[in-house]
Motif scaffolding. Structure first.
Motif, PDB file in Angstrom:
ATOM      1  N   LYS A  54       1.855   8.761 -22.075  1.00  0.00           N
ATOM      2  CA  LYS A  54       1.091   9.617 -21.159  1.00  0.00           C
ATOM      3  C   LYS A  54      -0.103   8.858 -20.593  1.00  0.00           C
ATOM      4  N   ALA A  55      -0.255   8.922 -19.300  1.00  0.00           N
ATOM      5  CA  ALA A  55      -1.347   8.225 -18.631  1.00  0.00           C
ATOM      6  C   ALA A  55      -2.378   9.229 -18.131  1.00  0.00           C
ATOM      7  N   ASP A  56      -3.602   8.763 -17.988  1.00  0.00           N
ATOM      8  CA  ASP A  56      -4.665   9.571 -17.403  1.00  0.00           C
ATOM      9  C   ASP A  56      -4.475   9.567 -15.886  1.00  0.00           C
ATOM     10  N   ALA A  57      -4.011  10.694 -15.327  1.00  0.00           N
ATOM     11  CA  ALA A  57      -3.698  10.757 -13.896  1.00  0.00           C
ATOM     12  C   ALA A  57      -4.918  10.449 -13.045  1.00  0.00           C
ATOM     13  N   GLY A  58      -6.109  10.822 -13.543  1.00  0.00           N
ATOM     14  CA  GLY A  58      -7.335  10.550 -12.794  1.00  0.00           C
ATOM     15  C   GLY A  58      -7.621   9.073 -12.681  1.00  0.00           C
ATOM     16  N   HIS A  59      -7.464   8.343 -13.780  1.00  0.00           N
ATOM     17  CA  HIS A  59      -7.706   6.899 -13.747  1.00  0.00           C
ATOM     18  C   HIS A  59      -6.631   6.173 -12.946  1.00  0.00           C
ATOM     19  N   ILE A  60      -5.396   6.678 -12.994  1.00  0.00           N
ATOM     20  CA  ILE A  60      -4.336   6.093 -12.159  1.00  0.00           C
ATOM     21  C   ILE A  60      -4.694   6.246 -10.684  1.00  0.00           C
ATOM     22  N   LEU A  61      -5.161   7.426 -10.300  1.00  0.00           N
ATOM     23  CA  LEU A  61      -5.562   7.644  -8.909  1.00  0.00           C
ATOM     24  C   LEU A  61      -6.745   6.754  -8.549  1.00  0.00           C
ATOM     25  N   GLU A  62      -7.708   6.632  -9.457  1.00  0.00           N
ATOM     26  CA  GLU A  62      -8.843   5.710  -9.236  1.00  0.00           C
ATOM     27  C   GLU A  62      -8.341   4.311  -8.918  1.00  0.00           C
ATOM     28  N   ASN A  63      -7.365   3.850  -9.708  1.00  0.00           N
ATOM     29  CA  ASN A  63      -6.821   2.508  -9.525  1.00  0.00           C
ATOM     30  C   ASN A  63      -6.234   2.345  -8.122  1.00  0.00           C
ATOM     31  N   ILE A  64      -5.477   3.360  -7.685  1.00  0.00           N
ATOM     32  CA  ILE A  64      -4.855   3.302  -6.359  1.00  0.00           C
ATOM     33  C   ILE A  64      -5.923   3.285  -5.259  1.00  0.00           C
ATOM     34  N   ILE A  65      -6.974   4.095  -5.414  1.00  0.00           N
ATOM     35  CA  ILE A  65      -8.055   4.125  -4.422  1.00  0.00           C
ATOM     36  C   ILE A  65      -8.785   2.792  -4.400  1.00  0.00           C
ATOM     37  N   PHE A  66      -9.044   2.221  -5.584  1.00  0.00           N
ATOM     38  CA  PHE A  66      -9.699   0.917  -5.662  1.00  0.00           C
ATOM     39  C   PHE A  66      -8.920  -0.140  -4.885  1.00  0.00           C
ATOM     40  N   LEU A  67      -7.592  -0.206  -5.102  1.00  0.00           N
ATOM     41  CA  LEU A  67      -6.774  -1.203  -4.418  1.00  0.00           C
ATOM     42  C   LEU A  67      -6.795  -0.998  -2.906  1.00  0.00           C
ATOM     43  N   GLU A  68      -6.812   0.273  -2.476  1.00  0.00           N
ATOM     44  CA  GLU A  68      -6.845   0.535  -1.036  1.00  0.00           C
ATOM     45  C   GLU A  68      -8.172   0.096  -0.431  1.00  0.00           C
ATOM     46  N   SER A  98       0.852  -1.183   0.000  1.00  0.00           N
ATOM     47  CA  SER A  98       0.000   0.000   0.000  1.00  0.00           C
ATOM     48  C   SER A  98       0.892   1.239   0.000  1.00  0.00           C
ATOM     49  N   PHE A  99       0.318   2.387  -0.272  1.00  0.00           N
ATOM     50  CA  PHE A  99       1.101   3.625  -0.244  1.00  0.00           C
ATOM     51  C   PHE A  99       1.654   3.868   1.155  1.00  0.00           C
ATOM     52  N   ARG A 100       0.875   3.561   2.160  1.00  0.00           N
ATOM     53  CA  ARG A 100       1.324   3.730   3.544  1.00  0.00           C
ATOM     54  C   ARG A 100       2.530   2.831   3.830  1.00  0.00           C
TER      55      ARG A 100
END
Length: 398
Positions: A296-310, A144-146
């Motif tokens: 180039k990646a969609d920063a919003g979808h990348i963040l979505e992915n990280i939130i989903f995993l958390e 996790s990011f933490r």
């Protein structure tokens, strides 16, 4: 070694419970290391070395162990009478009929059994039949990011660490590799191992290049609505002719290997599950960068992915929400109830239209369950008609 305390707490809760602990997750996410951490815990709490049997079935020492009978005969002589035994079988799925060995060990009353596997098929077929109601699944993910930032100085810049986290990968071993070229090579090799060992060898797919094309397509479309037909049509239009049936088989294999997670749609108003509009999120964003390069990646979808995993790590059952013609990024359900999440990289613009657009789906929900808007904007926690806007990194570290 990162002390993955959240998983350790789960192991401790099930210690000595007469259940087989089945640890699942993508290859190299830390399952074997978790076994080491838990064994150290046992040794520091009164368990003797000879009470622990640890077998990694990918180790060359066990290359001749091919059947459940051979596995049972390997473990049985090490069992001590009148002592509690702790048996750890790592990557057990490579043994044919391993289920029979596990079942035979399970009925020995002084055995506490822990097994790992890198494929969801571990929990299908005979294991489910033989051991129905007698095992618990512990789902592991990469760091996790933490957990990731725990190895850096406390005064490190959090935004910089987030960018490194998504580019350098959340697989634990990448923290040992300071050279970007070495990291990328490691991730590419890991990807090849997942494709060859966990997918092709198991499913007997003949066209590896076509499978790799589908994987790259999926990494390029994380967070986008995907159907097997739309994927087949798009790839065919790009010159890679593929049938809907083949796409479906590939996606099943990719989710079985925990490379991707499929999330389905739920109608909030109608209280029903919908058959169309699935999305896929990756187990690790660093793999995306390793395979697609600096595209180039969609920063919003990348963040979505990280939130989903958390949300997965926190034990939620997750769906995409449909409210009238609007979409809620995540409906998160656990034993405490329902929560709604909207994720946007930023909602700051000149005329406030972005904020209005992101809040609209949540405002359409009339129940009183908690609603959250997670963004990368640096602002104090704010309430919009009961919807809490929170910085996504603060939420990840909470």
């Amino acid at each position: 070694m990162i002390q993955r305390n959240e998983y350790l707490d789960i192991f401790k809760r099930f210690l000595d419970k007469h259940l087989i602990k089945v640890v699942t997750g993508i290859r190299r996410c830390g399952k074997s290391t978790m076994f080491e951490i838990f064994q150290d815990y046992l040794l520091n709490n009164g368990i003797a070395n000879d009470q622990i049997i640890n077998i990694n079935l990918e180790d060359g020492d066990y290359i001749d162990i091919e059947t459940g009978k051979q596995l049972y005969n390997l473990v049985k002589p090490g069992l001590l009478p009148n002592k509690k035994m702790y048996i750890f079988l790592d990557e057990v799925q490579r043994v044919t009929d391993f289920q029979k060995a596990v079942d035979s060990l399970y009925i020995i009353k002084n055995c506490d059994i822990y097994i790992t596997g890198s494929n969801a098929n571990l929990l299908s077929g005979e294991l489910a039949t033989l051991l129905s109601g007698r095992y618990v699944e512990i789902k592991m993910l990469p760091l996790s990011f933490r957990e990731y930032i725990s190895v850096f100085p406390k005064d490190s810049n959090i935004d910089r660490l987030y960018n490194e986290y998504i580019q350098n990968s959340s697989f634990p071993y990448t923290l040992e590799l300071s050279n970007p070229r070495d990291r990328r090579q490691y991730l590419q090799n890991l990807f090849d191992t997942i494709i060859l060992k966990d997918i092709v060898a198991r499913k007997k797919f003949p066209d590896i290049a076509l499978l790799q094309s589908v994987v790259r397509f999926m990494f390029d479309n994380i967070g986008n609505t995907c159907s097997t037909k739309s994927i087949a049509d798009t790839m065919t239009s790009m010159g890679r002719k593929i049938s809907v049936h083949t796409v479906e088989n590939y996606l099943t294999a990719l989710t079985d290997s925990f490379t991707f997670y499929k999330i389905s749609r739920y109608d909030v108003k109608g209280k029903q599950y919908l058959k169309t509009g699935d999305k896929y999120y990756a187990a690790d964003i660093g793999l995306r960068y390793a395979l697609l390069g600096t595209k180039k990646a969609d920063a919003g979808h990348i963040l979505e992915n990280i939130i989903f995993l958390e949300l997965l790590r926190r034990g939620y059952e997750i769906y995409i929400g449909k409210v009238k013609n609007y979409e809620v990024d995540f409906i998160a359900i656990n034993s405490a109830g329902i929560e709604y999440y909207q994720v946007a990289y930023t909602v700051i613009d000149a005329d406030g239209k972005t904020m209005e657009r992101e809040l609209k789906p949540l405002n359409e929900i009339t129940d009183h369950n908690p609603k959250y808007l997670l963004t990368m904007d640096h602002a104090p926690v704010t309430s919009h008609n009961g919807i809490k806007q929170i910085n996504a990194l603060d939420w990840l570290l909470t």
